[in-house]
Design a protein around this motif. Structure first.
Motif, PDB file in Angstrom:
ATOM      1  N   PHE A  55     -79.982 -22.841 101.824  1.00  0.00           N
ATOM      2  CA  PHE A  55     -80.138 -22.282 100.617  1.00  0.00           C
ATOM      3  C   PHE A  55     -81.524 -21.986 100.554  1.00  0.00           C
ATOM      4  N   VAL A  56     -82.465 -22.832 100.810  1.00  0.00           N
ATOM      5  CA  VAL A  56     -84.061 -22.799 100.663  1.00  0.00           C
ATOM      6  C   VAL A  56     -84.523 -21.629 101.248  1.00  0.00           C
ATOM      7  N   ALA A  57     -83.971 -21.072 102.470  1.00  0.00           N
ATOM      8  CA  ALA A  57     -84.340 -19.977 103.086  1.00  0.00           C
ATOM      9  C   ALA A  57     -84.215 -18.632 102.386  1.00  0.00           C
ATOM     10  N   ASP A  58     -83.351 -18.551 101.305  1.00  0.00           N
ATOM     11  CA  ASP A  58     -83.174 -17.340 100.685  1.00  0.00           C
ATOM     12  C   ASP A  58     -82.631 -17.473  99.372  1.00  0.00           C
ATOM     13  N   PRO A  59     -83.039 -18.409  98.671  1.00  0.00           N
ATOM     14  CA  PRO A  59     -82.298 -18.820  97.134  1.00  0.00           C
ATOM     15  C   PRO A  59     -82.231 -17.753  96.258  1.00  0.00           C
ATOM     16  N   LEU A  60     -83.208 -16.812  96.042  1.00  0.00           N
ATOM     17  CA  LEU A  60     -82.879 -15.864  95.248  1.00  0.00           C
ATOM     18  C   LEU A  60     -81.725 -14.903  95.436  1.00  0.00           C
ATOM     19  N   ALA A  61     -81.397 -14.621  96.808  1.00  0.00           N
ATOM     20  CA  ALA A  61     -80.362 -13.649  97.045  1.00  0.00           C
ATOM     21  C   ALA A  61     -78.974 -14.413  96.769  1.00  0.00           C
ATOM     22  N   LEU A  62     -79.311 -15.765  97.227  1.00  0.00           N
ATOM     23  CA  LEU A  62     -77.988 -16.618  96.998  1.00  0.00           C
ATOM     24  C   LEU A  62     -77.290 -16.858  95.495  1.00  0.00           C
ATOM     25  N   LEU A  63     -78.393 -16.963  94.918  1.00  0.00           N
ATOM     26  CA  LEU A  63     -78.014 -17.303  93.423  1.00  0.00           C
ATOM     27  C   LEU A  63     -77.615 -16.110  92.612  1.00  0.00           C
ATOM     28  N   VAL A  64     -77.810 -14.879  93.239  1.00  0.00           N
ATOM     29  CA  VAL A  64     -76.822 -13.656  92.855  1.00  0.00           C
ATOM     30  C   VAL A  64     -75.823 -13.321  93.474  1.00  0.00           C
ATOM     31  N   ASN A  65     -75.506 -13.938  94.428  1.00  0.00           N
ATOM     32  CA  ASN A  65     -74.186 -13.569  95.349  1.00  0.00           C
ATOM     33  C   ASN A  65     -73.088 -14.212  94.945  1.00  0.00           C
ATOM     34  N   ARG A  66     -72.005 -13.469  94.537  1.00  0.00           N
ATOM     35  CA  ARG A  66     -70.821 -13.903  93.845  1.00  0.00           C
ATOM     36  C   ARG A  66     -69.926 -14.667  94.860  1.00  0.00           C
ATOM     37  N   ILE A  67     -70.228 -14.473  96.097  1.00  0.00           N
ATOM     38  CA  ILE A  67     -69.229 -15.227  97.263  1.00  0.00           C
ATOM     39  C   ILE A  67     -69.943 -16.537  97.390  1.00  0.00           C
ATOM     40  N   PHE A  68     -71.276 -16.705  97.403  1.00  0.00           N
ATOM     41  CA  PHE A  68     -72.091 -17.956  97.273  1.00  0.00           C
ATOM     42  C   PHE A  68     -71.624 -18.975  96.149  1.00  0.00           C
ATOM     43  N   LEU A  69     -71.634 -18.408  95.041  1.00  0.00           N
ATOM     44  CA  LEU A  69     -71.413 -19.035  93.855  1.00  0.00           C
ATOM     45  C   LEU A  69     -69.879 -19.412  93.591  1.00  0.00           C
ATOM     46  N   LEU A  70     -69.040 -18.601  94.223  1.00  0.00           N
ATOM     47  CA  LEU A  70     -67.467 -19.117  94.099  1.00  0.00           C
ATOM     48  C   LEU A  70     -67.488 -20.172  95.508  1.00  0.00           C
ATOM     49  N   LYS A  71     -68.061 -20.065  96.299  1.00  0.00           N
ATOM     50  CA  LYS A  71     -67.850 -21.121  97.335  1.00  0.00           C
ATOM     51  C   LYS A  71     -68.495 -22.335  96.593  1.00  0.00           C
ATOM     52  N   LEU A  72     -69.696 -22.640  95.869  1.00  0.00           N
ATOM     53  CA  LEU A  72     -70.016 -23.590  95.237  1.00  0.00           C
ATOM     54  C   LEU A  72     -68.803 -24.207  94.376  1.00  0.00           C
ATOM     55  N   GLY A  73     -68.463 -23.235  93.618  1.00  0.00           N
ATOM     56  CA  GLY A  73     -67.267 -23.661  92.547  1.00  0.00           C
ATOM     57  C   GLY A  73     -66.200 -24.316  93.430  1.00  0.00           C
ATOM     58  N   LEU A  74     -65.941 -23.552  94.206  1.00  0.00           N
ATOM     59  CA  LEU A  74     -64.582 -24.185  95.176  1.00  0.00           C
ATOM     60  C   LEU A  74     -64.837 -25.568  95.760  1.00  0.00           C
ATOM     61  N   ILE A  75     -65.985 -25.908  96.036  1.00  0.00           N
ATOM     62  CA  ILE A  75     -66.641 -27.120  96.743  1.00  0.00           C
ATOM     63  C   ILE A  75     -66.573 -28.130  95.433  1.00  0.00           C
ATOM     64  N   LEU A  76     -66.794 -27.752  94.430  1.00  0.00           N
ATOM     65  CA  LEU A  76     -66.962 -28.609  93.117  1.00  0.00           C
ATOM     66  C   LEU A  76     -65.335 -28.984  92.816  1.00  0.00           C
ATOM     67  N   ALA A  77     -64.390 -27.986  92.659  1.00  0.00           N
ATOM     68  CA  ALA A  77     -63.141 -28.129  92.555  1.00  0.00           C
ATOM     69  C   ALA A  77     -62.364 -29.023  93.497  1.00  0.00           C
ATOM     70  N   ALA A  78     -62.748 -28.694  94.905  1.00  0.00           N
ATOM     71  CA  ALA A  78     -62.196 -29.726  95.929  1.00  0.00           C
ATOM     72  C   ALA A  78     -62.735 -31.109  95.804  1.00  0.00           C
ATOM     73  N   GLY A  79     -63.768 -31.222  95.212  1.00  0.00           N
ATOM     74  CA  GLY A  79     -64.422 -32.725  95.000  1.00  0.00           C
ATOM     75  C   GLY A  79     -63.882 -33.411  93.792  1.00  0.00           C
ATOM     76  N   LEU A  80     -63.476 -32.643  92.794  1.00  0.00           N
ATOM     77  CA  LEU A  80     -62.920 -32.946  91.710  1.00  0.00           C
ATOM     78  C   LEU A  80     -61.494 -33.318  91.856  1.00  0.00           C
ATOM     79  N   ASN A  81     -60.852 -32.501  92.903  1.00  0.00           N
ATOM     80  CA  ASN A  81     -59.198 -32.813  93.329  1.00  0.00           C
ATOM     81  C   ASN A  81     -59.234 -34.079  93.792  1.00  0.00           C
ATOM     82  N   ALA A  82     -60.210 -34.340  94.801  1.00  0.00           N
ATOM     83  CA  ALA A  82     -60.253 -35.699  95.748  1.00  0.00           C
ATOM     84  C   ALA A  82     -60.278 -36.866  94.840  1.00  0.00           C
ATOM     85  N   LEU A  83     -61.456 -36.639  93.700  1.00  0.00           N
ATOM     86  CA  LEU A  83     -61.528 -37.859  92.766  1.00  0.00           C
ATOM     87  C   LEU A  83     -60.213 -38.216  91.943  1.00  0.00           C
TER      88      LEU A  83
END
Length: 159
Positions: free
Chosen positions: A86-114
């Protein structure tokens, strides 16, 4: 400090520059990230498949005791390498919908596990031959979410 400002600061760090400028550094970090992710998702998938009824000869809790250290240990590789990527190119990733979706899916997977561990898993020793429907639902959701996370990770290379 607004998120964009923090991302700009992160992108200007010597480590971020090194990740962008050294030909083998970013791919090496990415390889470690993928290896850790393979262990994490592999352990989760094996457990989910057991909950879905595969390998019924293995007690659910015994399998969990074996796989949980692998998935937890893999997080020690996945999190720092993911932050480095992420640190290598944070500005591009923060506006990338696929990256944001990936983070949201990881959060959802974690909440599902909990929710799984706070809910149906607490009664795993009393499950009949088959896991209860709520546990099966959590396992199906887990598999689907992690497959989607993998897909997003691959799509990041193209968007």
């Amino acid at each position: 400090m607004p998120l964009q400002d923090a991302a700009s600061v992160a992108a200007s760090l010597p480590l971020a520059r090194a990740l962008r400028e050294h030909a083998w550094l970013y791919p090496a970090i990415e390889t470690l990230h993928i290896l850790g992710f393979a262990v994490l998702v592999g352990a989760v998938a094996m457990f989910d498949l057991r909950v879905l009824g595969f390998g019924r000869q293995l007690p659910v809790r015994a399998l969990a005791r074996h796989l949980l250290p692998w998935s937890a240990g893999s997080m020690l590789l996945v999190l720092p390498t993911g932050l480095l990527l992420f640190v290598a190119d944070p500005l591009a990733l923060l506006v990338n919908r696929i990256f944001l979706l990936k983070l949201g899916l990881i959060l959802a997977a974690g909440l599902n596990a909990l929710a799984f561990h706070a809910g149906p898993y607490r009664q795993a020793d009393a499950w009949p031959a088959r896991a209860p429907p709520r546990a099966v639902l959590h396992a199906l959701l887990s598999l689907g979410l992690w497959i989607a996370v993998i897909a997003c990770g691959r799509l990041l290379a193209y968007f």
